[in-house]
Design an enzyme around this catalytic site. Structure first.
Site, mmCIF file in Angstrom:
data_model
loop_
_atom_site.group_PDB
_atom_site.id
_atom_site.type_symbol
_atom_site.label_atom_id
_atom_site.label_comp_id
_atom_site.label_asym_id
_atom_site.label_seq_id
_atom_site.Cartn_x
_atom_site.Cartn_y
_atom_site.Cartn_z
ATOM 1 N N ASP A 282 0.877 -1.156 0.000
ATOM 2 C CA ASP A 282 0.000 0.000 0.000
ATOM 3 C C ASP A 282 0.926 1.220 0.000
ATOM 4 O O ASP A 282 2.141 1.100 0.229
ATOM 5 C CB ASP A 282 -0.961 -0.012 1.206
ATOM 6 C CG ASP A 282 -2.158 0.912 0.963
ATOM 7 O OD1 ASP A 282 -2.072 1.791 0.086
ATOM 8 O OD2 ASP A 282 -3.181 0.757 1.663
HETATM 9 C C1 BGC Z 1 -5.084 3.220 0.040
HETATM 10 C C2 BGC Z 1 -5.096 2.223 -1.101
HETATM 11 C C3 BGC Z 1 -4.939 2.973 -2.407
HETATM 12 C C4 BGC Z 1 -3.675 3.783 -2.368
HETATM 13 C C5 BGC Z 1 -3.402 4.555 -3.649
HETATM 14 C C6 BGC Z 1 -3.912 4.164 -0.018
HETATM 15 O O1 BGC Z 1 -4.093 5.198 0.886
HETATM 16 O O2 BGC Z 1 -5.106 2.519 1.267
HETATM 17 O O3 BGC Z 1 -6.254 1.472 -1.090
HETATM 18 O O4 BGC Z 1 -4.976 2.086 -3.486
HETATM 19 O O5 BGC Z 1 -3.772 4.714 -1.305
HETATM 20 O O6 BGC Z 1 -4.273 5.616 -3.791
#
Ligand code: BGC
Length: 791
Positions: A282
């Site tokens: 993530d």
């Molecule tokens: C989220 C993810 C997301 C990523 C990119 C993170 O804050 O937890 O689910 O895909 O950001 O935007």
């Protein structure tokens, strides 16, 4: 003949005795500990021919890469998307664009805002799940994006007020799994890589990340059995359908950060579930370089983070094996080759990845139609006094509540709830009207929104009707006694980054109470990103009908109008339990964080979340899991049970000599029992029946969903059969000692079919090892049906 059926009063509830098993993890000595699992398994590319072909291409390319090029491929780079992989121009390898999110391409113009995950879950329709994945995948493809950051199977929805539950499909792992699998399949058949996220245990937003001055991220302490039967379950379906990528989560799991947790990545994901693709972090979820590399992480996002030059050094000094680096890269390349092969086989149009050649429009009339269809199919009718709905040629309607209209918001295209960036968070709330999705990275930036007000006015204008409205006041007047119905739109917002503080809101409750004091036919439409408690006004006799209209995407208005006017007969079912009081969710209402710099969250409830907990504690919900009304009525029964070939050797565990493939041991996916279910329309309108099959697995929660589908449309008086295949996994429990899924084949299973988790119409006990008993039931069931149909 069938038309003349007289339906007898059927088994309401189920006639077998149940005592909650003594299983509890509170005394589990390993709870909160994450055992080391090294070295990282190297992908074999042996799950099937596609993976084998993808790997032979990937290995060939790998052999041509320099050390620097390999390292470069393990981290994200700046580009036009929220995440971008590295290019190898020398070899014609193009970068891949990664974009959120689960319910449509976010942050791009001319992309559709699809219904959110929870709305799709509420359709209980496997075919719509597949078509949704395909349509979302097509939009990525047509915008020249290669990787969709979804679908989402975690958070599963353990916490009723969890901020991101709506991005996933349901807090039931079976329903969530069915959607995870079908969405993945649909997406990847367009050549778009699906990223099953977040692996694993990110069940709350509070302290999901380490915070300066506060300490480390929360540790979700999950026992091994619960991890398998609840939280990893839905991911298995996505992997089984070929998910080429997985995203690890922010928080710690059993005290080790998920993106550097060797048990979770090397052990469960890669070894046990045979994952062949790449696991990415993530965004900024990695806290160590060597540790994450050796724990099995393959791609660092959105930039190289602790890797880059450090990874080069680590490989050079032997802290990370060169073979580990090769494995990271080959998984990355193979993931792309794999989906291209899937797309080719599915006959999908091939679009080059290069942004220069991509068309600019992804939204299509077909997608619009599908969004409208899913919007209506995921709408759940929970109250309909005197069959008030559908509306009967209304000429005068009143409309209230800010959720009825999409309005320009004070921040223009940047509502800023989430903190900034153009179009970062195009979710609708108090300030900007109707709620079509939730907030944060799972939000969408729809091409446009058809609001409920817009769609209703269009219908009323066509019949020269009258419409009066007030979107501002919580006590609007005058009462308009001649109106045919008073439509009230309310909503409940939720977003990434914070958990909800309530499952109700005072403004909306006041609005409904005030209207119900002055009007007789109040119809409440609830757009909500998750659970919304509706007591006590649900019991007000002037609240005539109530619809949970979920988070339906950009065709919200048309979808709800289709239901209100009866063009579509509602068939949505609640993908969670709606309690009478918020306190009924007990310990699982709110997120929890223990004191100190290493906050802990013990999942001591084990398997008992949502309806499993309500069933165990005998708490009467307002609306149970799986509940939903229709404008017609249905009957459900078991026609027969049949043991499938895989059952006949009565093995408790999967056959050790068969190699694991992606998705887990192949035996787990063999059907061991088929249940043929009858669905009959006993009412007066055509509609969709939604048979739900629940199983009482020995030593497990009382009843667990293990089969469902949306069947129809069925004309009044007509019936259809639907066969549910139960796999070895579906009937097994995770045996911690044996570290394997176990079929308890000398014990009784109870199987029931019905309209919801608490409205079961027909059931039977069977013992897996006794095929004759199964056959016996087959005859009994036949007799049962014949008696009722007069055949
Ligand atoms: C989220 C993810 C997301 C990523 C990119 C993170 O804050 O937890 O689910 O895909 O950001 O935007």
């Amino acid at each position: 003949m069938w038309l003349t059926i007289v339906f007898v009063v059927l088994l309401h509830g189920y006639c077998y005795s149940y005592t909650a098993p003594s299983y509890t993890n509170e005394t589990d000595p390993y709870l909160g500990l994450s055992p080391p699992v090294y070295p990282a398994p190297q992908a074999k590319g042996s799950s099937n021919q596609h993976w084998a072909d993808a790997y032979s291409k990937a290995r060939q390319l790998l052999s041509e890469l320099t050390f620097e090029e390999k390292v470069n491929l393990t981290g994200g780079h700046v580009g036009r998307c929220v995440g971008n992989t590295a290019a190898v121009p020398r070899l014609g390898w193009e970068p891949m664009c990664l974009s959120d999110g689960p319910s449509g391409v976010r942050d791009f113009e001319f992309a559709s805002g699809f219904p959110a995950g929870i709305h799709l879950g509420a359709t209980f329709d496997k075919n719509l799940m597949y078509r949704y994945g395909k349509a979302v995948g097509e939009e990525y493809r047509d915008l020249g994006l290669k990787i969709a950051l979804g679908p989402m199977g975690g958070p599963l929805g353990r916490i009723a007020r969890g901020g991101r539950n709506w991005e996933g499909f349901s807090n039931d792992p079976y329903l969530s799994g069915a959607a995870m699998g079908r969405v993945t399949k649909g997406m990847q058949e367009t050549g778009t890589i699906a990223v099953a996220k977040h692996w694993l245990g990110n069940e709350q937003e509070e302290r999901r990340r380490a915070e300066l001055g506060k300490g480390e991220a929360i540790s979700s302490n999950i026992d091994d059995r619960t991890l398998h039967e609840l939280y990893a379950f839905a991911f298995m379906d996505a992997l089984r359908e070929g998910a080429a990528a997985v995203m690890c989560s922010y928080q710690r799991l059993n005290n080790s950060y998920a993106c550097q947790n060797s048990k979770l990545i090397n052990g469960v994901l890669k070894e046990e579930l045979g994952f062949e693709g790449m696991i990415m972090s993530d965004w900024n979820a990695v806290y160590a370089g060597v540790a994450s590399a050796n724990a099995g992480l393959d791609l660092n996002m959105p930039d190289a983070g602790w890797w880059g030059g450090n990874l080069t050094d680590a490989v050079n000094n032997g802290s990370v094996d060169a073979a580990r680096l090769d494995d990271m890269v080959v998984r990355h390349l193979a993931a792309a080759f794999y989906v291209d092969l899937q797309a080719q086989k599915a006959g999908s149009i091939h679009r080059p990845r290069s942004q220069d050649q991509t068309p600019l429009v992804a939204v299509t009339t077909e997608h619009d139609a599908l969004i409208r269809e899913i919007g209506a199919a995921g709408t759940v009718l929970v109250k309909n006094k005197g069959d008030f709905l559908p509306l009967k040629n209304p000429r005068f309607l009143t409309i209230y509540g800010y959720d009825a209209e999409s309005r320009p918001n004070p921040w223009g295209n940047n509502p800023g709830i989430f903190g900034g960036g153009p179009e970062e968070n195009w979710a609708w709330n108090t300030y900007n009207g109707t709620l079509i999705t939730g907030g944060g990275s799972g939000s969408t930036t729809p091409a446009y929104v058809i609001s409920p007000f817009h769609a209703i006015v269009e219908r009323m204008a066509a019949v020269q009707g009258t419409v009066r409205w007030n979107f501002i006041s919580d006590n609007p007047g005058p009462p308009y006694p001649d109106a045919d119905a008073c439509l009230v739109f309310i909503n409940a917002y939720a977003s990434e980054k914070f958990d909800r503080v309530s499952l109700t809101d005072e403004f909306s409750d006041r609005l409904i109470n005030n209207l119900a004091a002055n009007f007789t036919n109040v119809v409440v439409i609830v757009h909500s990103a998750g659970i919304r408690v509706v007591d006590p006004w649900i019991e007000n006799p002037n609240v005539t009908a109530v619809l949970f209209a979920g988070v339906p995407g950009q065709q919200a208005g048309n979808s709800i109008a289709d239901i209100l006017w009866g063009d579509v007969n509602p068939s949505g079912r609640l993908p969670y339990t709606v309690a009478k009081n918020e306190s009924d969710y007990g310990e699982l209402l709110n997120s929890t964080v223990s004191e100190g710099p290493f906050p802990q969250d013990n999942f001591t409830e084990g398997l008992y979340i949502d309806y499993r907990a309500f069933d165990r504690d005998n708490i009467e919900p307002r609306f149970e899991f799986g509940f939903g009304l229709s404008y017609t009525t249905f009957e459900y029964w078991i026609q027969n049970l049949m043991s499938e070939p895989a059952w006949t050797d009565h093995r408790e565990y999967p056959n050790a000599s068969r190699p694991v493939v992606q998705g887990g041991h192949p035996d787990l996916w063999d059907p061991v029992l088929s249940v043929r279910v009858g669905v009959g329309n006993t009412g007066t309108r055509a509609g969709y029946g939604v048979p739900q099959l629940y199983v009482s697995i020995p030593n497990a929660p009382k009843m667990q969903l293990r089969g469902f589908d949306r069947v129809g449309p069925l004309q009044p008086g007509f019936m259809r059969y639907e066969t549910f295949y139960l796999t070895r996994r579906d009937l097994s429990i995770w045996d911690v000692e044996a570290q394997s899924w176990k079929l308890q084949n000398s014990q009784d299973y109870y199987i029931a079919v019905g309209a919801s988790s608490r409205d079961l119409h027909d059931g039977t006990v069977f013992r897996p090892s006794m095929a004759d008993q199964v056959l016996d039931k087959k005859q009994k069931s036949q007799a049962f049906v014949e008696a009722r149909t007069g055949l």
